[in-house]
Write a protein that holds these residues in place. Structure first.
Motif, PDB file in Angstrom:
ATOM      1  N   VAL A  19       8.073 -20.045   6.021  1.00 46.39           N
ATOM      2  CA  VAL A  19       7.552 -21.417   5.918  1.00 46.39           C
ATOM      3  C   VAL A  19       6.035 -21.394   5.739  1.00 46.39           C
ATOM      4  N   VAL A  20       5.355 -20.599   6.579  1.00 45.17           N
ATOM      5  CA  VAL A  20       3.897 -20.508   6.482  1.00 45.17           C
ATOM      6  C   VAL A  20       3.504 -19.946   5.117  1.00 45.17           C
ATOM      7  N   GLY A  21       4.196 -18.905   4.678  1.00 44.77           N
ATOM      8  CA  GLY A  21       3.897 -18.309   3.381  1.00 44.77           C
ATOM      9  C   GLY A  21       4.052 -19.320   2.254  1.00 44.77           C
ATOM     10  N   ASP A  22       5.132 -20.093   2.299  1.00 55.24           N
ATOM     11  CA  ASP A  22       5.359 -21.099   1.245  1.00 55.24           C
ATOM     12  C   ASP A  22       4.255 -22.157   1.245  1.00 55.24           C
ATOM     13  N   LEU A  23       3.842 -22.584   2.455  1.00 54.34           N
ATOM     14  CA  LEU A  23       2.748 -23.566   2.549  1.00 54.34           C
ATOM     15  C   LEU A  23       1.460 -23.002   1.946  1.00 54.34           C
ATOM     16  N   LEU A  24       1.153 -21.747   2.271  1.00 51.98           N
ATOM     17  CA  LEU A  24      -0.081 -21.144   1.756  1.00 51.98           C
ATOM     18  C   LEU A  24      -0.023 -21.035   0.235  1.00 51.98           C
ATOM     19  N   ARG A  25       1.130 -20.598  -0.294  1.00 48.48           N
ATOM     20  CA  ARG A  25       1.246 -20.427  -1.739  1.00 48.48           C
ATOM     21  C   ARG A  25       1.112 -21.768  -2.460  1.00 48.48           C
ATOM     22  N   GLU A  26       1.822 -22.792  -1.952  1.00 43.85           N
ATOM     23  CA  GLU A  26       1.748 -24.119  -2.572  1.00 43.85           C
ATOM     24  C   GLU A  26       0.317 -24.619  -2.669  1.00 43.85           C
ATOM     25  N   ARG A  27      -0.475 -24.337  -1.634  1.00 41.63           N
ATOM     26  CA  ARG A  27      -1.838 -24.857  -1.565  1.00 41.63           C
ATOM     27  C   ARG A  27      -2.861 -23.832  -2.050  1.00 41.63           C
ATOM     28  N   THR A  28      -2.366 -22.714  -2.615  1.00 40.73           N
ATOM     29  CA  THR A  28      -3.230 -21.585  -3.030  1.00 40.73           C
ATOM     30  C   THR A  28      -4.285 -21.254  -1.980  1.00 40.73           C
ATOM     31  N   LEU A  29      -3.829 -21.090  -0.758  1.00 43.07           N
ATOM     32  CA  LEU A  29      -4.713 -20.661   0.334  1.00 43.07           C
ATOM     33  C   LEU A  29      -4.474 -19.181   0.612  1.00 43.07           C
ATOM     34  N   THR A  30      -5.508 -18.506   1.096  1.00 43.63           N
ATOM     35  CA  THR A  30      -5.364 -17.099   1.477  1.00 43.63           C
ATOM     36  C   THR A  30      -5.610 -16.949   2.973  1.00 43.63           C
ATOM     37  N   ILE A  31      -5.133 -15.820   3.514  1.00 45.13           N
ATOM     38  CA  ILE A  31      -5.195 -15.644   4.959  1.00 45.13           C
ATOM     39  C   ILE A  31      -5.528 -14.197   5.319  1.00 45.13           C
ATOM     40  N   ALA A  32      -6.210 -14.037   6.447  1.00 41.99           N
ATOM     41  CA  ALA A  32      -6.478 -12.698   6.996  1.00 41.99           C
ATOM     42  C   ALA A  32      -6.364 -12.814   8.510  1.00 41.99           C
ATOM     43  N   VAL A  33      -5.921 -11.740   9.160  1.00 42.03           N
ATOM     44  CA  VAL A  33      -5.651 -11.829  10.595  1.00 42.03           C
ATOM     45  C   VAL A  33      -6.332 -10.704  11.363  1.00 42.03           C
ATOM     46  N   ALA A  34      -6.809 -11.032  12.568  1.00 40.66           N
ATOM     47  CA  ALA A  34      -7.395 -10.037  13.474  1.00 40.66           C
ATOM     48  C   ALA A  34      -6.585 -10.075  14.760  1.00 40.66           C
ATOM     49  N   GLU A  35      -5.889  -8.974  15.062  1.00 38.32           N
ATOM     50  CA  GLU A  35      -4.962  -8.954  16.193  1.00 38.32           C
ATOM     51  C   GLU A  35      -5.398  -7.959  17.245  1.00 38.32           C
ATOM     52  N   SER A  36      -5.266  -8.354  18.493  1.00 37.92           N
ATOM     53  CA  SER A  36      -5.400  -7.371  19.547  1.00 37.92           C
ATOM     54  C   SER A  36      -4.027  -7.146  20.183  1.00 37.92           C
ATOM     55  N   CYS A  37      -3.590  -8.014  21.093  1.00 38.45           N
ATOM     56  CA  CYS A  37      -2.355  -7.712  21.842  1.00 38.45           C
ATOM     57  C   CYS A  37      -1.107  -7.679  20.981  1.00 38.45           C
ATOM     58  N   THR A  38      -1.075  -8.384  19.859  1.00 34.46           N
ATOM     59  CA  THR A  38       0.114  -8.351  19.001  1.00 34.46           C
ATOM     60  C   THR A  38       0.167  -7.063  18.170  1.00 34.46           C
ATOM     61  N   GLY A  39      -0.930  -6.344  18.113  1.00 28.65           N
ATOM     62  CA  GLY A  39      -0.929  -4.976  17.582  1.00 28.65           C
ATOM     63  C   GLY A  39      -0.422  -4.800  16.165  1.00 28.65           C
ATOM     64  N   GLY A  40      -0.524  -5.815  15.331  1.00 29.52           N
ATOM     65  CA  GLY A  40      -0.062  -5.677  13.953  1.00 29.52           C
ATOM     66  C   GLY A  40       1.221  -6.442  13.672  1.00 29.52           C
ATOM     67  N   LEU A  41       1.833  -6.987  14.728  1.00 27.53           N
ATOM     68  CA  LEU A  41       3.104  -7.696  14.534  1.00 27.53           C
ATOM     69  C   LEU A  41       2.947  -8.929  13.649  1.00 27.53           C
ATOM     70  N   LEU A  42       1.853  -9.671  13.834  1.00 32.01           N
ATOM     71  CA  LEU A  42       1.648 -10.866  13.015  1.00 32.01           C
ATOM     72  C   LEU A  42       1.504 -10.480  11.550  1.00 32.01           C
ATOM     73  N   ALA A  43       0.678  -9.471  11.270  1.00 34.19           N
ATOM     74  CA  ALA A  43       0.518  -9.015   9.881  1.00 34.19           C
ATOM     75  C   ALA A  43       1.852  -8.533   9.337  1.00 34.19           C
TER      76      ALA A  43
END
Lengths: 427, 427
Positions: free
Chosen positions: B265-289
């Protein structure tokens, strides 16, 4: 001793769900001598469930029921059991109190509906649930014990473990089934089976027989050894000998014989040797870092990770030269190696890992089809680089790539060579 | 119309196997209007199986039994059914003949033991098996049809398809079951249920009734709506109205009604709106990416991710000031926000996410216990920062933190506010 396992929930009668709780319950019951004769998934319907429990009461020494203990109208396990046993349900004020506290801890008021979870068939023993709102229940009717446990595995599992020790094992007195599992990386199932069949074939005829099952779970091969014995010590002795013989036959491709997953094995190796690690991922997109950090205490050896999904990120985050990407392509051994060396240098760790590949479904070419993945591991004394050709969908490619990177790290740290891996590409 | 599905075989009562035939059978039966009320796996034991069939005869319109039709002593399905129906088994010479031919075609003589496969309960109709030796059988008792099919999926599936068309669909009266699933983030199961029960309660009484099941899968709540209708179009119409009513009641907390997961869902929203994203994770350790990049084509909007597990990495990779960490602690809203802003600026994306928390089991304090997680989402026009207090083990905390970050991103991108989330901490 005969066991019956029931999972309650209409959602598990759709085409989308399987009941996996019963696998864990079976394993634990088998170990203390209960033979599972029937397992069933029953709809959220008090008549159906009552009928099935009634049927099992005729023959089962234990009936383990999971699910249907929630607060909603759909949660009918308590009512069904009370009906079969023809006993009233009483409100247990101590449970209500615990529920209230649990909600209060989150700054919430307990919804009235949750009082349903405090209804207890008269004569039942309440089993505390450390990880959720639904307490378990223990009842007896004739020779049969009836155990009601919540459905969520993280609530059910510790409660079952406690019950096994305190109530179910003392009642059993049967011949237990004891198991060991060898986990193997980097080889094909048929290949492993051909090699070990002559070894395990003879074990079915010994005094304490061992039966062996080979299983491929994603790209991980597992050998499950099951010994039937009166006492754990007898089983352990033959299983220990069997594990040693299999390890001898299979060499370094066996990464665990005590249930540990590969990320745990690698973590333990790093901690023992006080080594640190950092990872640079492209196609695995953070999965390797996430698996490494799934292990409690992994902050002792995981310094950082980067997901350089774009070419710009590869250059900025780990210093892969733009001209290297132009010359060899982003999916190539030089780029994987530059990523590993770059993250290692910037993080100041002993080990750096670089992974770059094509997870699919798009992006493949004739020369580099979907599933092509280059993995590099750079250590203090050695660098290892390999290119794999994995099969399967996006998830499978990601998992296999992370698994291979972990396995290469394990082999480098233990200074072992497992020879050419089955999914490795001929270059 | 009610269906019961039975799988026969002791091997499916070990800890290693699940019965997957039943998923296929459920899907096919649902589509022609049978509701599966019970499914069970039964040992190779004539008494057990007879007992279960006897029980199902009391209520089921169809009982589908797979397995136990082989030639060995263990194959007890034919005998169990004959016993329950109190009917003799006759040798069917036509089956013997087909078996002989099958063996002869491979240059083999039929073993005597295979004659067992030609034993037919009197009154049964024999169902040809194009892909194996075991024929299927069809019997009727009162209103119940009993269908015996072989266990191997490639034999069972085409036989079931034939039966569906020729026998089961005509008996059913044609009312099929059609489904929709709403997925909900950021709310508690009991809370959602209390709110929507008055809504869905009335649907059970309408001309095309809808039954509703609420389900909590990790921290994701699902509402499963099932409509029974003669024709798909009728079901779709009522389901569409039901989905709209639930969406209206639940507001922005519903993130999908078409099966999509939150990362999709998030990916589709970003694509529709031509938005880009980058993530900085500590406790999730890469799970979000990793979850973001599980989605095919996510390289269109995921620019990079960093896992800054050490404080040094937080400073070096996303520019969190050392003194900020000293003053507020690494797990704090200012640090989460600095991580989000830092990765956004360095990656040059529209959105930056920062996550810092205590996944456990170690590292908790009285003030910041295990499960405390600060999440920040920084966009082009807005910054949102929240602190959560999650329950559960390390895996659960990681999953919930990633889920909340995705949900905050979804709400920001759609300019929605879901109000205070149930797991949010009061600061």
């Amino acid at each position: 001793m005969n066991a019956c396992i029931l999972a309650i929930g209409s959602e598990m009668l759709t085409p989308f769900r399987v009941d996996t709780n019963s696998l864990f319950i079976t394993e634990r019951l088998n170990a203390i001598g209960y033979d599972v004769r029937l397992k069933a998934v029953v709809a959220d319907d008090i008549d159906e469930l009552a009928r099935v429990i009634e049927g099992a009461l005729a023959w089962a020494d234990v009936i383990v029921v999971t699910g249907g203990l929630g607060p909603t109208e759909d949660d009918i396990t308590r009512d069904a059991v009370a009906r079969v046993l023809d006993t009233p349900l009483d409100l247990d004020e101590a449970i209500v109190e615990r529920l209230r506290e649990r909600f209060a801890k989150r700054g919430m008021t307990m919804p009235e509906i949750n009082r349903r979870q405090a209804m207890v068939p008269r004569g039942a023993t309440v089993l505390p649930n450390a990880n959720g709102t639904a307490p378990g229940l223990w009842l007896e009717r004739g020779k049969t014990a009836i155990v009601l446990l919540p459905g969520p595995p993280r609530e059910m599992k510790p409660m079952l473990e406690t019950l096994i020790g305190e109530r179910l094992a003392p009642r059993s007195g049967g011949r237990g089934l004891f198991r060991r599992v060898l986990k193997i990386a980097g080889r094909a199932e048929s290949d492993v089976d051909a090699q070990v069949q002559p070894v395990y074939g003879k074990w079915t005829k010994q005094a304490v027989p061992i039966s062996t099952t080979i299983l491929a779970v994603l790209v991980q091969i597992e050998l499950h050894l099951t010994a039937a014995a009166e006492h754990r010590a007898d089983a352990d002795a033959v299983l220990e000998a069997a594990v040693a013989e299999l390890r001898n036959a299979l060499g370094a491709s066996v990464f665990s014989d005590d249930g540990r997953n590969l990320e745990v094995v690698v973590g333990d190796l790093l901690r023992e040797r006080t080594l640190t690690i950092a990872v640079a991922e492209s196609c695995t997109g953070g999965l390797l870092a996430s698996r490494l950090t799934d292990v409690p205490g992994s902050s002792d050896y995981v310094e950082r990770g980067v997901v350089c999904y774009s070419n710009r990120a590869k250059t900025e985050l780990v210093g892969v030269p733009e001209e290297m990407i132009r010359e060899h392509g982003a999916v190539s051994e030089p780029v994987a190696q530059a990523m590993a060396a770059g993250i290692r240098a910037r993080a100041g760790t002993n080990i750096g890992i670089g992974i770059t590949g094509i997870a699919g479904p798009g992006g493949g070419t004739a020369e580099k089809p979907v599933g092509t993945v280059a993995v590099a591991v750079v250590g203090d004394e050695e660098t290892r680089v390999r290119t794999f050709q994995f099969l399967g969908g996006r998830d499978m490619v990601k998992f296999q790539a992370a698994q291979s990177a972990l396995n290469m790290t394990r082999l480098m740290v233990t200074k072992a060579s497992a020879g050419r891996e089955w999914s490795e590409r001929k270059n």
